[in-house]
Design an enzyme around this catalytic site. Structure first.
Site, PDB file in Angstrom:
ATOM      1  N   GLY A 422      19.111  16.321  22.032  1.00  0.00           N
ATOM      2  CA  GLY A 422      18.257  17.346  22.097  1.00  0.00           C
ATOM      3  C   GLY A 422      17.747  17.506  23.360  1.00  0.00           C
ATOM      4  O   GLY A 422      17.733  18.642  23.904  1.00  0.00           O
ATOM      5  N   TYR A 553      23.441   9.664   4.985  1.00  0.00           N
ATOM      6  CA  TYR A 553      23.840  10.354   6.153  1.00  0.00           C
ATOM      7  C   TYR A 553      25.150  11.175   6.023  1.00  0.00           C
ATOM      8  O   TYR A 553      25.135  12.437   6.472  1.00  0.00           O
ATOM      9  CB  TYR A 553      24.030   9.301   7.349  1.00  0.00           C
ATOM     10  CG  TYR A 553      24.238   9.915   8.834  1.00  0.00           C
ATOM     11  CD1 TYR A 553      23.049  10.444   9.417  1.00  0.00           C
ATOM     12  CD2 TYR A 553      25.446   9.843   9.547  1.00  0.00           C
ATOM     13  CE1 TYR A 553      23.337  10.688  10.818  1.00  0.00           C
ATOM     14  CE2 TYR A 553      25.667  10.498  10.458  1.00  0.00           C
ATOM     15  CZ  TYR A 553      24.611  11.079  11.285  1.00  0.00           C
ATOM     16  OH  TYR A 553      24.798  11.460  12.421  1.00  0.00           O
ATOM     17  N   LYS A 557      25.221  15.352   6.525  1.00  0.00           N
ATOM     18  CA  LYS A 557      25.974  15.885   7.469  1.00  0.00           C
ATOM     19  C   LYS A 557      26.840  16.989   7.031  1.00  0.00           C
ATOM     20  O   LYS A 557      27.132  17.882   7.393  1.00  0.00           O
ATOM     21  CB  LYS A 557      26.510  15.095   8.475  1.00  0.00           C
ATOM     22  CG  LYS A 557      25.253  14.454   9.460  1.00  0.00           C
ATOM     23  CD  LYS A 557      24.713  15.524  10.493  1.00  0.00           C
ATOM     24  CE  LYS A 557      23.833  14.742  11.263  1.00  0.00           C
ATOM     25  NZ  LYS A 557      23.285  15.543  12.318  1.00  0.00           N
ATOM     26  N   VAL A 586      27.622   8.335  20.014  1.00  0.00           N
ATOM     27  CA  VAL A 586      26.740   8.736  21.275  1.00  0.00           C
ATOM     28  C   VAL A 586      25.713   7.661  21.302  1.00  0.00           C
ATOM     29  O   VAL A 586      24.712   7.716  20.557  1.00  0.00           O
ATOM     30  CB  VAL A 586      26.019  10.103  21.031  1.00  0.00           C
ATOM     31  CG1 VAL A 586      25.175  10.384  22.343  1.00  0.00           C
ATOM     32  CG2 VAL A 586      27.293  10.969  21.085  1.00  0.00           C
TER      33      VAL A 586
END
Ligand code: ZN
Length: 656
Positions: A422, A553, A557, A586
Site C-alpha cells: 500500500g 486467508y 482472497k 512479497v
C-alpha cells in the site's frame, strides 16, 4: 506588523551587501501579508571589479521565479546598472526586447532572468530597494476613495502613483515623475492597485520603512474596517456535487483537475455576503494574481453546470472585447469558485497550484470585505486586467512549472497504505503526478508521508461510517475519486480447518472481503464521475494455488477475486475498470520479520535468500514491483482491460 530585524544576525553579514540583501528579502518574504507566492522583489546596488580590472556598478535584482521567503544569493541576477539606466531613457521598448537586453547586461549568464521590475529598481538611487504587494496598503488603494485615503494617511513624503502596467511602462512612468525631484524628500512610493516601494542605503532603514508603512495601513483598517465574525458556520457540502463540478470543469479545461474546498471563516463569511455577485466580480487584489486566479471567481448558483457555462461565456466575451487580433485565448476555466453558504473551491491541475490559489483567494476576500467596509471595493478595469493576463512576461512564469506528469490532476485512494504494498503504491502514484488519499488503521499513517499531495487518513476499513467519512474527506480535499488500490488485508496465523476459531475466520473475511465490498459500494458514485476511473484489487497467489493451514486467508482472497470479477461487469457499464493482481511471497511487508523468514527457510531446509526466490524465475518480488504493476494497470496501457487477473509471483508452476 512588527519589524523582525535582528541586529546580531545582521551584524554577521555587515560587509557583504548581497548576503544582507538575502537576509532582509527573507524577512519580507516570511510575511504573507506582504508578499504571497513569488510576489514582490528586491535589489541591491554594489561596485565590483571585472576581469579587466575595471570597477563596475552592478545591481543584483531578484530573479524571476524565485520566492522572497526562500531566496538565496543564487536567486539574484547581477546586471550592469549603466545599461538599465540607459534603457530607462528609451522612448519605447517592447517587453521581449526588454528581457533580452536585461539578460545581455548580466555579468553572469547562468543567473536567473532579472525581475520585470529591474529597470525601476535601477532608477531609484539608493543601494537597497524593497518592493512588496502589501495587502493592507493595496486594500485601501482598491477602495473607491483609495487615492484620497492614501494621500491623507501618508502625507507628502510618500509618492502615490496611478496604476500603469508593470515592466517598461511602469519604469518609464517613475523615471519621468522623479527626473527632477530631490530623492531625500521621498521615503517611499505607492503604486496604486499594485504595491509599495521603500529604499535606503541602509538595508535596515529600507526594510523598517516598509514595515512602518504597512503597519500604518493595518492600523487604519483596524480602526475603519474591522471584520465581523461569521454569522453562521459553513454548510456541510454534498461531496457528489463537488465531484460532478470537477468533471464539468475537466471538460471545459480538457485536463484532469483538482478541486479543494475551503470552508474557513473568511471563505464562509465571503460566500454569505448579501452582495456576493457584485463584490466577487470585479477583479483580483493585485493584477499579477490574475495568472493564478483569472479575473473573477465562478459564483455558483444552485445549478452548478449552468453557472459554469455562464462563466465560460463571460470569459469568451471578455477575450473578444480586448483581443487586439493576434492573441490566442487561454483556457476558459475558472480557478476558484464561491459556493454560497459553503465557502470557496480552488481549482488547478496540480495540488501546489491549488494551494496557491486558495491562499491568494483568502487574502483577496479579506481585502474585498475590508474595502467594502471603507466604502466600496474597486479593482482595476477589465481592460487593464486583460493586458496583465495576456502579458507575455506573466505567462512565461507559468511555464516554469515544468511539463505535466502522466497522472497529474488525478485522484487515488489506497487502503492499507502505512506500509508494504500500500505504501509503495501511494508513493508510486505520487511519483506519476497523482494525489493520494492514504488510508490505514495504523495511526502511524499520519506521519508516514510528508507531502501535501498525500492526504493521510486513519481509518478502520471495516467500519462503514469511518470509510464513508474518509471518502468524503478525500472528495472535499481533492475534488473526486478516479483510482482505487484496494489493498487492506490481514494474514492470520496458520490454522487447520479442524482447529479453526470462528473469530479468526470472521475477522479475516470482514477485512479481506467485506471491507472491499463496502469500499466499492460507497465509492461507486464517485468513481462514476471520475476521470478514466480504474480499480486495482490486491488478491493473492493463494486464489489459484491454495495451501494447507491458510483456509481463512485463501477463501477470503478467492471471494475478493470473485467480487472483483462481478464489479468489473457491473461498473464497466460506467467506464470503471476493475482488475486484480495476485502477488506472492512479497516479504518486505510488516508481517515478515527476519525471524519469521529464517524459521520458514529452515522449515524447507533452504537459505533465506533461496526462500525469497523460490519461484520459476528465481527472482525476489518486492512491494515496489507490485506497485509498479498496479500503477501500470491503473494507467492508459491497460485502458482496454477489465476483469483481468495478473500474477506477480516470479512464475509459479501451480498457477501456470
Ligand atoms: Zn510588483
Amino acid at each position: 506588523m512588527k519589524s523582525s530585524w535582528n541586529e546580531s544576525e545582521a551584524k554577521k553579514l555587515k560587509n557583504d551587501p548581497l548576503k544582507l540583501r538575502v537576509y532582509t528579502s527573507r524577512l519580507l518574504g516570511k510575511e504573507e501579508d506582504l508578499v504571497l507566492h513569488g510576489g514582490g522583489n528586491t535589489s541591491v546596488k554594489t561596485r565590483e571589479r571585472n576581469i579587466f580590472g575595471e570597477e563596475e556598478d552592478i545591481i543584483y535584482v531578484k530573479g524571476s521565479g524565485w520566492d522572497l521567503a526562500t531566496i538565496e544569493e543564487a536567486g539574484f541576477a547581477p546586471v550592469k546598472l549603466k545599461t538599465l539606466l540607459q534603457m530607462a531613457e528609451l522612448d519605447e521598448l517592447n517587453d521581449s526586447e526588454m528581457v533580452k537586453y536585461q539578460r545581455m547586461a548580466m555579468t553572469d549568464p547562468t543567473a536567473p532572468t532579472p525581475s520585470v521590475e529591474a529597470i525601476l529598481h535601477a532608477i531609484i538611487p539608493f543601494a537597497f530597494v524593497d518592493h512588496t504587494h502589501a495587502d493592507a496598503v493595496v486594500t485601501i488603494s482598491n477602495s473607491k476613495e483609495g487615492e484620497r485615503r492614501l494621500k491623507e494617511l501618508y502625507g507628502d513624503r510618500i509618492m502615490v502613483v496611478p496604476y500603469v502596467m508593470p515592466g517598461f511602462i511602469l519604469a518609464k512612468q517613475i523615471h519621468e515623475l522623479t527626473k527632477d525631484i530631490d530623492w531625500s524628500n521621498v521615503d517611499g512610493i505607492i503604486l496604486q492597485h499594485h504595491g509599495v516601494f521603500t529604499f535606503h542605503d541602509d538595508p535596515k532603514v529600507s526594510y523598517e520603512r516598509m514595515i512602518s508603512m504597512v503597519s500604518k495601513a493595518e492600523e487604519y483598517l483596524k480602526k475603519n474596517a474591522t471584520l465581523r465574525k461569521a454569522d453562521a458556520p459553513a454548510l456541510a457540502p454534498d461531496t457528489l456535487q463537488i465531484a460532478r463540478l470537477r468533471k464539468q470543469l475537466a471538460n471545459v479545461w480538457r485536463k484532469a483537475v483538482l478541486v479543494h474546498l475551503d470552508n474557513t471563516e473568511i471563505s464562509t463569511s465571503f460566500s454569505n455576503h448579501p452582495e456576493l455577485e457584485r463584490i466577487a466580480n470585479q477583479g483580483p487584489l493585485t493584477p499579477d494574481h490574475i495568472i493564478r486566479t483569472k479575473r473573477t471567481p465562478l459564483v455558483l448558483s444552485d445549478d452548478h453546470e449552468g453557472s459554469l457555462n455562464t462563466f465560460v461565456q463571460a470569459y469568451e466575451k471578455y477575450f473578444i472585447d480586448f483581443n487586439t487580433g493576434n492573441l490566442i485565448s487561454l483556457d476558459k476555466a475558472p480557478r476558484w469558485a464561491v459556493w454560497p453558504g459553503h465557502g470557496t473551491l480552488s481549482f488547478d491541475t496540480n495540488f501546489k497550484a491549488v494551494q496557491i490559489i486558495r491562499d491568494i483567494s483568502q487574502h483577496t476576500m479579506k481585502a474585498i470585505l475590508q474595502a467594502e467596509m471603507l466604502d466600496e471595493w474597486t479593482a482595476l478595469s477589465r481592460k487593464d486586467l486583460f493586458e496583465m493576463e495576456y502579458w507575455v512576461l506573466e505567462q512565461e512564469k507559468l511555464k516554469k512549472g515544468g511539463s505535466a506528469r502522466p497522472m497529474q490532476g488525478r485522484i487515488a485512494l489506497v487502503t492499507g497504505a502505512a506500509s508494504g504494498i500500500g505504501k509503495a503504491c501511494a508513493e508510486r502514484l505520487l511519483g506519476e503526478g497523482a494525489v493520494v488519499a492514504a488510508l490505514d488503521i495504523n495511526p502511524s499513517i499520519t506521519t508516514v508521508f510528508k507531502k501535501s499531495e498525500i492526504l493521510a487518513i486513519e481509518c478502520d476499513v471495516t467500519d462503514e461510517r469511518q470509510l464513508l467519512a474518509a471518502i468524503q474527506k478525500t472528495v472535499s480535499h481533492f475534488g473526486g475519486l478516479d483510482m482505487i488500490v484496494a489493498n487492506a488485508g490481514i494474514f492470520p496465523k496458520s490454522m487447520n480447518i479442524a482447529d479453526m476459531d470462528q473469530a479468526t475466520w470472521h475477522k479475516t473475511l470482514d477485512v479481506n472481503v467485506t471491507s472491499h465490498q463496502r469500499l466499492l459500494t460507497l465509492a461507486a458514485p464517485y468513481l462514476a464521475l471520475g476521470i478514466n476511473p480504474s480499480v486495482v484489487i490486491i488478491g493473492s497467489k493463494n486464489v489459484g494455488a491454495p495451501g494447507p493451514g491458510a483456509a481463512a486467508y485463501s477463501v477470503s482472497k478467492a471471494a475478493l477475486t470473485q467480487l472483483a470479477r462481478v464489479a468489473a461487469m457491473e461498473l464497466g457499464e460506467k467506464g470503471i475498470r476493475v482488475n486484480v493482481l495476485h502477488p506472492n511471497a512479497v516479504f518486505d511487508t510488516g508481517i515478515w520479520s527476519e525471524q519469521v523468514l529464517e524459521t520458514r527457510a529452515r522449515h524447507y531446509g533452504i537459505t533465506v535468500d533461496e526462500y525469497k526466490r523460490n519461484n520459476i524465475l528465481k527472482v525476489e518480488v518486492t512491494s515496489q514491483d507490485v506497485a509498479d504493476l498496479a500503477v501500470m494497470v491503473l494507467g492508459p496501457v491497460f485502458a482496454k482491460t477489465t476483469g483481468a487477473q495478473i500474477p506477480i509471483d516470479g512464475g509459479n508452476d501451480r498457477i501456470i
